[in-house]
Design an enzyme around this catalytic site. Structure first.
Site, PDB file in Angstrom:
ATOM      1  CG  HIS A 271     -50.983  13.716  -6.418  1.00  0.00           C
ATOM      2  ND1 HIS A 271     -50.838  14.977  -6.901  1.00  0.00           N
ATOM      3  CD2 HIS A 271     -49.946  12.694  -6.377  1.00  0.00           C
ATOM      4  CE1 HIS A 271     -49.702  15.044  -7.267  1.00  0.00           C
ATOM      5  NE2 HIS A 271     -49.073  13.868  -6.821  1.00  0.00           N
TER       6      HIS A 271
ATOM      7  CD  GLN B 188      -2.700   0.886   0.155  1.00  0.00           C
ATOM      8  OE1 GLN B 188      -3.365  -0.069  -0.521  1.00  0.00           O
ATOM      9  NE2 GLN B 188      -3.168   2.106  -0.717  1.00  0.00           N
TER      10      GLN B 188
ATOM     11  CD  GLU C 173      -8.703   2.375  -1.207  1.00  0.00           C
ATOM     12  OE1 GLU C 173      -7.735   2.654  -0.756  1.00  0.00           O
ATOM     13  OE2 GLU C 173      -8.879   2.277  -2.618  1.00  0.00           O
ATOM     14  CG  HIS C 174      -7.132  -1.822   0.190  1.00  0.00           C
ATOM     15  ND1 HIS C 174      -6.834  -0.439  -0.031  1.00  0.00           N
ATOM     16  CD2 HIS C 174      -7.735  -2.410  -0.946  1.00  0.00           C
ATOM     17  CE1 HIS C 174      -6.869  -0.226  -1.603  1.00  0.00           C
ATOM     18  NE2 HIS C 174      -7.467  -1.442  -1.875  1.00  0.00           N
TER      19      HIS C 174
ATOM     20  CG  ASP D  14      -4.464  -4.084  -4.842  1.00  0.00           C
ATOM     21  OD1 ASP D  14      -5.587  -3.686  -4.424  1.00  0.00           O
ATOM     22  OD2 ASP D  14      -3.325  -3.965  -4.317  1.00  0.00           O
TER      23      ASP D  14
ATOM     24  CD  GLU E 151     -48.320  13.898   1.055  1.00  0.00           C
ATOM     25  OE1 GLU E 151     -48.233  13.914  -0.302  1.00  0.00           O
ATOM     26  OE2 GLU E 151     -47.718  13.081   1.640  1.00  0.00           O
TER      27      GLU E 151
END
Lengths: 427, 427
Positions: B415, B255, B322-323, B356, B410
Site C-alpha cells: 500500500h 391500524q 413504525e407509524h 398509506d 499497519e
C-alpha cells in the site's frame, strides 16, 4: 498470472467468479457462543477470551491509563498523518448531510425527510498482524458526525492483554465512547445481546475473519443491523497505454497483499501494456514483506484484454468491483457508464491506498459483487431517514377523496373512515 | 383495552413488547422450496402454484391482453385517485435525489458521491383479500425514478389464474417491466435464482405473510438484498386534549384492521382523553367489516397515561413506532425530540391513511422496533451511492506522505509502495 484475450460474453461469469466464500458451516459454532454470551454475559466473554485469545482479562474496558499511555507511544509523525486523514474523512462525510426540504406534494400537504442518528453503534476492529486504526477513522468519524450517542469499539487483546496503541489513540481522538478488549464471535455476541459490561447496540460495523463475518450474519437474524455482507477484498484496474505500468502493478499488489483470497483484475485494450504490468508485478512482488500472501492472490488473478469500449464497460459492470481504478484517456465514457462499483479511483495519481487511508472517501465497501445492490459505508449508514407529513384542513379536502377511494378498493374500511370523519367535520 | 397509568421506566420494555414474531421454524420449508426452484425453475413454480394456490398456470407472465383488460375494468374514479397518489409519491421521492457535490478535501484531492440505480429489482405484492395496488405505487414509483432497468413484480394468482385488475392497472401505469403470476416462497425463490421465465434480481421489496418474510430472510443469506426485516404493522398516537378523540380512535382502528397481530398504542397526558378514545373505539369498531380482526388487535393494545413530557418522549423513542401520529399543542418539542420512528403524522388532519395512500411519503416502513436502525423505503433504497476520487500530481504530494506513514504502521508495505512510486516519479 492468467492472461485472457478477448473472452466472449458467455465465458464472463466463469472468468469473473470470486474465490468461494461461505460461512454457513460456521453457523453452529456461532450459535453456541451466542447462546453462552446471552446467558452468562461477561463470564462467557472471559472464558472465550481465554480459549481463543489465550489471555485472561478481568476488566474488558480499556482504562484511562491505557488511553493516556497510547498518546505517548504513538509517534508525532503518525499522529500528524492520522490528523490529516481524519480531517479529509470528516470533510467528505460532512458534505453528505441532507438538508431538510419541505415538499408541498399537493396544496396543504407538506412532506419532508429528516435524518436521525442510530443511537448505539458497535465497531469491530480485528486484531492480528495489521492493527487497522484506519478502519477506526472510517467508522467512528461518520458515526460521530451523524450524532450517534454510543459508539462502542471491540477489538481482541493480544497475548499480554493489550490493544495496539495506534488503535487506542485513534479511538480516543475521534470520540469512541468506550473501547473493549474482546474479539471474535464473542465480541459480536456481546454487541448483539449486551452483557454487564458491554452495551447492546442497534447496528454493527467492521471487518473481520470468517468467524466474525458469520457472527455478523447471525446478529442480523437476531434483529441487529449490520453494515453489509462481507467477502474478500478486490480491485479491478482499467488501464490503456496512457497509464503507467509500474503504478498499475503497485496498485494490484497493494490489493494482493491483503490476503491469499484477494482478487485483482487488470483490463486493458493493449496487449503490450498487460505484458508490461505482468513484468512489473514479477519485479515488485519480490520486495514485499508479505510476498507469500501476495503471490497466492496473484495466482488467482487475471489480466484481461478486450478491444471494444462497450465490452469493457459491460464486463466491469458485470463484475461490480469493490475498488475500481480508471487510468485511461477516454475516462468520461467509463465514468458516465459505471453502474456497479464500490469506489472509483481516477487517473494516474489516484492509487487505491489513497482511498484506503486519506483521500476522504470511506474504505468500507461492498465486495463479492454486492456493489450491484449495496453502497459502501457513508454518513447514511449511521442515520435513519424519518419521513414527516403535515396536512392542513385544505390539504385533507384536496387528497381525502382519493384516499377514501383507494382504501375502499383495497377493502380497508377503517382506513377510509379515518378520512371520512375528518372530511365530515369540515363540512 | 389496557389502560396503564404512569408506568415506571423499569416496566417499559415489558409494556412495549411486540406480539412475538419468529420465522426461524419456517426456514426448512423455505430451503426445500428454494432448492426445488433453483434446480427445476418454471417446472417447480408450476408445481408449487398448483399445490399452494390451487391453480394450474401455463404462462406465468401477465399478457398484454390482461393488462389492456385491466384498464377497462378499473373505474375512472379509482384511476383518478391512483393518478393523484402517483403524482404526490413522484414529487416527494424525486426531491430525494442527491446532487453531485465535488468536495476538495485537500488541495488537489477531489471526492464526490454519485447515485446509480440498482439495475434489477423485484417487487412482491401479496394476494388474498386486500389487493395492495397502493404498494405497487410505493415500490415501483421510486424504482422508476431511480432508473432501475428491470422492475419485476410477482403476485399470486387467484383460483382462476387471474391477478386483481387494480394491481395490473397500477403496475402498467408506473412502468413495471414484467408482471408474473406467482406468489409465496416460490416467487421469492424465483427472484433469488432466476428461472427460464423470471429474471434473477439484485434486491427484493415488498410485504407478505410469514412464509414470504422467511423466504426473504433466506434470499438475504443467498446474497440478494432485501428492503428491510418485517414484522406486524403498528401505530402509536400521542394526543392531548387539543386532539379529537373520534379522529384518534379512527386512526387506531385503521391500524387494528390490518391483522390480529397489529399493535396500536395511544399515549396521552390526559386520563379523560384516553377514556374518550376508548369510548369512541368501542362505538366505531362495531361498524367495521373487519371488526373481528380489529377486536383481536385492540385486545393487545394499550392506552398509556404519562404526565411528564420527557417521559413521554423517551417512551416513544424506546418503542420506535413504525407509524407515529402527533396531535398535541406543543408539537415542536416532540418533533425535535423524535429519534426512532418510521413515519410521523402531524396534527389533527393527518391520518395515517394519508401516508398509506396519497400524501407522497412511502408506506413501506420499519416495524418491530427496527426504526432504531432502519429507514423506511425511499429513493435511497433503489440506488447505490458510489464514491469517486481524483487526485492530481499536487494532490498526491499533499497527502502521499500521510498515506505512506499509515500504511507502514499497519504493516502494509505494498500500500505504501503504490504511493512511493508515484511520489518518486514527481521529484
Amino acid at each position: 498470472m492468467n492472461t485472457i484475450i478477448n473472452p466472449d460474453r458467455k465465458s464472463w461469469s466463469e472468468i469473473l467468479k470470486r474465490p468461494t466464500f461461505t460461512t454457513a458451516s460456521l453457523e453452529s459454532v456461532v450459535k453456541e457462543v451466542f447462546d453462552e454470551v446471552k446467558e452468562n454475559g461477561d463470564v462467557a466473554l472471559k472464558r472465550y477470551t481465554e480459549k481463543f485469545d489465550k489471555v485472561s482479562i478481568d476488566n474488558f474496558t480499556a482504562s484511562k491509563d491505557e488511553l493516556e499511555n497510547a498518546k505517548k507511544v504513538v509517534s508525532d509523525e503518525l499522529k500528524a498523518a492520522i490528523e490529516l486523514a481524519k480531517n479529509n474523512i470528516e470533510k467528505f462525510h460532512a458534505s453528505q448531510k441532507i438538508e431538510k426540504k419541505v415538499i408541498t406534494t399537493a396544496n396543504g400537504v407538506e412532506c419532508w425527510q429528516e435524518s436521525r442518528d442510530i443511537e448505539k453503534v458497535g465497531i469491530y476492529i480485528p486484531g492480528g498482524s495489521a492493527p487497522l486504526f484506519s478502519t477506526v477513522l472510517m467508522l467512528a468519524v461518520p458515526a460521530k458526525l451523524a450524532g450517534c450517542k454510543e459508539i462502542v469499539l471491540c477489538t481482541p487483546p493480544d497475548k499480554n492483554g493489550n490493544i495496539n496503541p495506534a488503535i487506542l489513540y485513534t479511538a480516543n481522538l475521534v470520540g469512541v465512547t468506550k473501547v473493549f478488549k474482546v474479539g471474535g464471535i464473542q465480541a459480536i455476541g456481546a454487541l448483539t445481546f449486551g452483557t454487564e459490561t458491554i452495551p447492546q447496540v442497534y447496528k454493527i460495523f467492521g471487518p473481520g475473519n470468517q468467524y466474525v463475518t458469520a457472527a455478523k450474519q447471525v446478529a442480523l437474524s437476531e434483529g441487529i443491523a449490520i453494515d453489509m455482507p462481507a467477502g474478500p477484498s478486490e480491485l479491478l484496474v482499467l488501464a490503456d497505454e496512457s497509464a503507467n505500468a509500474a503504478f498499475v502493478a503497485s496498485d494490484l499488489l497493494s490489493q494482493a497483499e491483503h490476503g491469499a483470497d484477494s482478487q485483482v483484475i487488470c483490463v486493458s485494450n493493449s496487449k503490450n501494456f498487460l505484458q508490461e504490468v505482468e513484468r512489473e508485478i514479477n519485479t515488485q512482488i519480490e520486495e514485499l514483506p508479505r510476498k507469500e500472501i501476495a503471490k497466492k492472490a496473484i495466482e488467482n488473478s487475471k489480466l484481461i484484454y478486450l478491444e471494444n469500449n462497450k465490452d469493457i464497460l459491460d464486463l466491469i459492470n458485470e463484475y461490480a468491483p469493490e475498488h475500481y481504478i480508471l487510468a485511461v484517456k477516454n475516462e468520461d465514457y467509463y465514468l458516465n457508464g459505471v453502474i456497479n462499483a464500490g469506489s472509483v479511483f481516477i487517473g494516474n495519481y489516484t492509487p487505491e491506498s489513497a482511498g484506503d487511508y486519506a483521500s476522504g472517501t470511506n474504505h468500507t465497501l461492498p465486495t463479492n459483487g454486492f456493489a450491484k445492490a449495496y453502497s459502501g459505508v457513508n454518513l447514511d449508514a449511521f442515520v435513519k431517514k424519518i419521513t414527516f407529513q403535515k396536512i392542513s384542513e385544505q390539504g385533507i379536502k384536496n387528497i381525502g377523496n382519493a384516499i377514501e377511494l383507494m382504501a375502499e378498493a383495497e377493502g380497508l374500511q377503517a382506513h377510509k373512515n379515518a378520512v371520512t370523519l375528518r372530511l365530515k367535520s369540515l363540512k
